[in-house]
Design a protein around this motif. Sequence first.
Motif, PDB file in Angstrom:
ATOM      1  N   MET A 105       0.849  -1.100   0.074  1.00  0.00           N
ATOM      2  CA  MET A 105      -0.024   0.023  -0.026  1.00  0.00           C
ATOM      3  C   MET A 105       0.695   1.182  -0.167  1.00  0.00           C
ATOM      4  O   MET A 105       1.735   1.189   0.717  1.00  0.00           O
ATOM      5  N   VAL A 106       0.592   2.202  -0.803  1.00  0.00           N
ATOM      6  CA  VAL A 106       1.391   3.523  -1.099  1.00  0.00           C
ATOM      7  C   VAL A 106       0.623   4.575  -0.751  1.00  0.00           C
ATOM      8  O   VAL A 106      -0.640   4.709  -1.226  1.00  0.00           O
ATOM      9  N   ILE A 107       1.003   5.543   0.120  1.00  0.00           N
ATOM     10  CA  ILE A 107       0.340   6.759   0.311  1.00  0.00           C
ATOM     11  C   ILE A 107       1.156   7.998  -0.060  1.00  0.00           C
ATOM     12  O   ILE A 107       2.094   7.804   0.305  1.00  0.00           O
ATOM     13  N   ILE A 108       0.932   8.912  -0.943  1.00  0.00           N
ATOM     14  CA  ILE A 108       1.691   9.811  -1.220  1.00  0.00           C
ATOM     15  C   ILE A 108       0.943  11.271  -1.072  1.00  0.00           C
ATOM     16  O   ILE A 108       0.003  11.460  -1.327  1.00  0.00           O
ATOM     17  N   GLN A 109       1.835  12.008  -0.305  1.00  0.00           N
ATOM     18  CA  GLN A 109       1.016  13.307  -0.081  1.00  0.00           C
ATOM     19  C   GLN A 109       2.391  14.492  -0.387  1.00  0.00           C
ATOM     20  O   GLN A 109       3.633  13.998  -0.539  1.00  0.00           O
ATOM     21  N   PHE A 110       2.179  15.758  -1.009  1.00  0.00           N
ATOM     22  CA  PHE A 110       2.917  16.793  -1.224  1.00  0.00           C
ATOM     23  C   PHE A 110       2.863  17.882  -0.324  1.00  0.00           C
ATOM     24  O   PHE A 110       1.969  18.129   0.223  1.00  0.00           O
ATOM     25  N   ASN A 111       3.913  18.573  -0.307  1.00  0.00           N
ATOM     26  CA  ASN A 111       4.020  19.915   0.620  1.00  0.00           C
ATOM     27  C   ASN A 111       4.962  20.727  -0.168  1.00  0.00           C
ATOM     28  O   ASN A 111       5.360  20.483  -1.307  1.00  0.00           O
ATOM     29  N   THR A 112       5.230  21.958   0.637  1.00  0.00           N
ATOM     30  CA  THR A 112       6.286  22.881  -0.171  1.00  0.00           C
ATOM     31  C   THR A 112       7.512  22.984   0.662  1.00  0.00           C
ATOM     32  O   THR A 112       7.615  22.329   1.535  1.00  0.00           O
ATOM     33  N   ALA A 113       8.356  23.824   0.316  1.00  0.00           N
ATOM     34  CA  ALA A 113       9.601  24.038   0.718  1.00  0.00           C
ATOM     35  C   ALA A 113       9.503  24.854   2.175  1.00  0.00           C
ATOM     36  O   ALA A 113      10.318  24.646   2.880  1.00  0.00           O
ATOM     37  N   ASP A 114       8.413  25.258   2.446  1.00  0.00           N
ATOM     38  CA  ASP A 114       8.104  25.917   3.583  1.00  0.00           C
ATOM     39  C   ASP A 114       7.866  25.052   4.477  1.00  0.00           C
ATOM     40  O   ASP A 114       7.529  25.325   5.709  1.00  0.00           O
ATOM     41  N   ASP A 115       7.530  23.725   4.213  1.00  0.00           N
ATOM     42  CA  ASP A 115       7.395  22.654   5.280  1.00  0.00           C
ATOM     43  C   ASP A 115       8.305  21.606   5.650  1.00  0.00           C
ATOM     44  O   ASP A 115       8.206  20.761   6.318  1.00  0.00           O
ATOM     45  N   PHE A 118      15.616  20.597   7.138  1.00  0.00           N
ATOM     46  CA  PHE A 118      16.563  19.714   7.065  1.00  0.00           C
ATOM     47  C   PHE A 118      17.637  19.668   8.189  1.00  0.00           C
ATOM     48  O   PHE A 118      18.114  18.684   8.721  1.00  0.00           O
ATOM     49  N   SER A 119      17.815  20.965   8.723  1.00  0.00           N
ATOM     50  CA  SER A 119      18.800  21.208   9.756  1.00  0.00           C
ATOM     51  C   SER A 119      18.860  22.567  10.142  1.00  0.00           C
ATOM     52  O   SER A 119      18.334  23.557   9.300  1.00  0.00           O
ATOM     53  N   ASN A 120      19.494  22.860  11.171  1.00  0.00           N
ATOM     54  CA  ASN A 120      19.822  24.120  11.835  1.00  0.00           C
ATOM     55  C   ASN A 120      18.428  25.021  11.916  1.00  0.00           C
ATOM     56  O   ASN A 120      18.707  26.208  12.048  1.00  0.00           O
ATOM     57  N   GLY A 121      17.452  24.712  11.863  1.00  0.00           N
ATOM     58  CA  GLY A 121      16.171  25.591  12.156  1.00  0.00           C
ATOM     59  C   GLY A 121      15.947  26.262  11.023  1.00  0.00           C
ATOM     60  O   GLY A 121      14.913  27.186  11.156  1.00  0.00           O
ATOM     61  N   ARG A 122      16.522  25.892   9.912  1.00  0.00           N
ATOM     62  CA  ARG A 122      16.332  26.721   8.401  1.00  0.00           C
ATOM     63  C   ARG A 122      15.393  26.046   7.809  1.00  0.00           C
ATOM     64  O   ARG A 122      15.339  24.693   7.251  1.00  0.00           O
ATOM     65  N   LEU A 123      14.174  26.713   7.400  1.00  0.00           N
ATOM     66  CA  LEU A 123      13.210  26.156   6.231  1.00  0.00           C
ATOM     67  C   LEU A 123      13.973  26.314   4.816  1.00  0.00           C
ATOM     68  O   LEU A 123      14.781  26.812   4.703  1.00  0.00           O
ATOM     69  N   LEU A 124      13.570  24.880   4.226  1.00  0.00           N
ATOM     70  CA  LEU A 124      14.262  24.852   2.877  1.00  0.00           C
ATOM     71  C   LEU A 124      14.078  26.161   1.979  1.00  0.00           C
ATOM     72  O   LEU A 124      14.843  26.217   1.229  1.00  0.00           O
ATOM     73  N   SER A 125      12.796  26.544   2.147  1.00  0.00           N
ATOM     74  CA  SER A 125      12.661  27.686   1.432  1.00  0.00           C
ATOM     75  C   SER A 125      13.440  28.927   1.602  1.00  0.00           C
ATOM     76  O   SER A 125      13.738  29.972   0.910  1.00  0.00           O
TER      77      SER A 125
END
Length: 129
Positions: A105-115, A118-125
């Motif tokens: 079973m596969v469930i796929i969800q998408f979001n944005t760089a604001d979500d 990856f590290s250091n408390g910085r948003l990807l955006s």
Amino acid sequence: MPFTRITLRQGFSDPQIRQISDILQQTLEDEFAVPSHDRFQVFETLPDHQRVFDRHYKSGGRSDNFMQFHIIAGRPRTLEQKADLCRTLSSRLQAALDISPNDVMVIIQFNTADDWSFSNGRLLSEEDL
């Protein structure tokens, strides 16, 4: 930048789990154009009483090998890419580990760089600013 939580029964060996991980990663690279070093996965192995699922809902019949892949990804993919990912993942798991496609079973969800952070408390955006 997908993050995948894989939930399966207890009893898979470490080499089998690594093989599932590798199959998933290769499928994400092939079907979702994910970079090779972009691997973020968590495996949950649960006892039978903590895995509640219908053995026949929209399936030819699930066994105790039923596994769920919950993929959270950044940029959206096309319907064709999503369908190809599901089909390719199922067929590769069957070929390598004899996991029935009925058990995948596969469930796929998408979001944005604001979500994502990856590290250091910085948003990807914020990284491109």
